[in-house]
Design an enzyme around this catalytic site. Sequence first.
Site, short mmCIF file in Angstrom:
data_model
loop_
_atom_site.label_atom_id
_atom_site.label_comp_id
_atom_site.label_asym_id
_atom_site.label_seq_id
_atom_site.Cartn_x
_atom_site.Cartn_y
_atom_site.Cartn_z
N HIS A 1 -5.63 3.46 -2.23
CA HIS A 1 -6.96 3.80 -1.04
C HIS A 1 -7.49 5.36 -1.65
CE1 HIS A 1 -9.76 4.59 2.39
NE2 HIS A 1 -10.25 4.37 1.17
N ASN B 1 0.78 -1.16 0.18
CA ASN B 1 0.01 0.17 -0.08
C ASN B 1 0.71 1.70 0.30
OD1 ASN B 1 -0.95 2.33 1.02
ND2 ASN B 1 -2.95 1.21 1.20
N GLU C 1 -8.46 0.60 -3.26
CA GLU C 1 -9.50 0.61 -2.25
C GLU C 1 -10.19 1.57 -2.36
OE1 GLU C 1 -7.02 0.77 1.66
OE2 GLU C 1 -6.34 -0.90 1.40
N ARG D 1 -9.58 8.39 -0.87
CA ARG D 1 -9.60 8.49 -0.61
C ARG D 1 -10.96 9.64 -1.05
NH1 ARG D 1 -9.39 7.15 4.94
NH2 ARG D 1 -10.68 7.87 5.84
N HIS E 1 -4.12 -4.00 7.18
CA HIS E 1 -3.99 -3.17 8.53
C HIS E 1 -3.66 -3.27 9.66
CE1 HIS E 1 -5.55 0.32 10.44
NE2 HIS E 1 -6.49 0.45 9.25
N GLY E 2 -2.33 -2.38 9.52
CA GLY E 2 -1.26 -2.82 11.42
C GLY E 2 -0.02 -3.72 11.51
N THR F 1 -6.68 6.94 9.88
CA THR F 1 -7.09 5.54 8.82
C THR F 1 -8.25 5.15 8.94
OG1 THR F 1 -5.39 3.61 7.97
CG2 THR F 1 -5.87 3.73 10.75
N THR F 2 -8.42 3.95 8.38
CA THR F 2 -9.73 3.18 7.87
C THR F 2 -10.06 2.65 9.73
OG1 THR F 2 -9.45 2.21 6.03
CG2 THR F 2 -10.80 1.31 6.92
N ARG G 1 -7.23 12.68 0.37
CA ARG G 1 -6.09 13.30 1.38
C ARG G 1 -4.89 13.11 0.88
NH1 ARG G 1 -7.34 10.18 7.12
NH2 ARG G 1 -9.35 11.16 6.53
N HIS G 2 -4.58 11.84 0.19
CA HIS G 2 -3.04 11.30 0.42
C HIS G 2 -3.15 10.52 -2.18
CE1 HIS G 2 -5.05 8.20 0.82
NE2 HIS G 2 -4.67 7.83 2.47
N GLU H 1 -11.19 -9.75 2.76
CA GLU H 1 -9.90 -9.03 3.20
C GLU H 1 -10.31 -8.78 5.10
OE1 GLU H 1 -7.10 -5.99 2.00
OE2 GLU H 1 -6.70 -4.99 4.02
N ASP I 1 -0.53 4.78 -0.24
CA ASP I 1 -1.10 5.43 -0.65
C ASP I 1 0.06 7.03 0.70
OD1 ASP I 1 -2.92 4.21 -1.10
OD2 ASP I 1 -4.31 4.62 0.99
N HIS I 2 1.18 6.08 1.46
CA HIS I 2 1.83 7.68 2.74
C HIS I 2 2.65 8.07 1.68
CE1 HIS I 2 -0.71 6.55 5.82
NE2 HIS I 2 -0.36 5.68 5.75
N ARG J 1 2.70 18.91 0.89
CA ARG J 1 3.06 20.67 0.58
C ARG J 1 2.90 20.51 -0.49
NH1 ARG J 1 8.13 22.58 1.87
NH2 ARG J 1 8.16 22.43 4.13
N GLY K 1 1.14 -1.48 4.62
CA GLY K 1 1.49 -0.49 3.63
C GLY K 1 2.41 0.45 4.86
N HIS K 2 1.32 1.24 6.35
CA HIS K 2 2.69 2.00 6.91
C HIS K 2 3.75 1.84 7.86
CE1 HIS K 2 3.29 4.36 10.77
NE2 HIS K 2 2.78 5.24 10.11
#
Length: 240
Positions: A43, A7, A70, A45, A191-192, A100-101, A49-50, A151, A9-10, A18, A213-214
């Site tokens: 994702h 993922n 997503e 959204r 997730h996580g 986050t979700t 936002r990203h 999922e 996204d980040h 920026r 992802g994160h």
Amino acid sequence: MCTLGVNIDHIATIRQARRTVEPDPVAAALLAELAGADGITVHLREDRRHIQDRDVRLLRETVRTHLNLEMAATEEMLAIAVDIKPDYVTLVPEKREEVTTEGGLDIVGQIARIGEIVNKLQGANIPVSLFIDAEPAQIAASAQIQAKFIELHTGQYAEARDEASRHRELKILTQGCEQAIKAGLRVNAGHGLTYWNVYPVASIPGMEELNIGHTIISRAALVGIERAVREMKQAIAGSI
Ligand code: PXP
């Protein structure tokens, strides 16, 4: 062995901090694939936002593995997915104010509405995955509306603070996976998940793909995305 959906996204979160053009998630996807990612997940959204619409369009052209989009179960997102045709769509709950979700989608409580969106997407040849908690009723409802995948939400497992609760949450995920496969669903999870907690989930019999992802993007900021992806592949295989 379980496959890895990275993922990204980040990468877009840093760019949007920026409102500039770097770093580009399209470049990140390419590097992640070169390092062994089996799929790319983004994702889109509602609040953008990203990830931006442009990212999803370009990723559709450039991703050589598979693209998992997503999205919330809304008419706007449905139109975008049918137009862009990702390799699969994961329907997720979405609240504007969340970081986050949070939690899985409630299929039981909105079976007609989600069923209709699943039908429209799968009718357009886009397999659908439903992001749900590993609750027997949610799994049964997902099978009833004939989604191709679920999922399983691994958030509670990831947040467990002691061995006994981690073990309990892993058992819930394992039983959920077994129930889903018996009902004809294919099973992903995410997730996580981190380098330290991924292996037991990757070892659940029948588990197909982990969307992570994160932790990967955090490590990538320090060691580079190729090394971060390679090391996650090793963690999934239990070799680090
Ligand atoms: N799966 C789903 C459905 C998600 O919403 C997210 C977060 O965007 C992930 C997996 C990845 O979670 P994490 O960033 O905690 O690895």
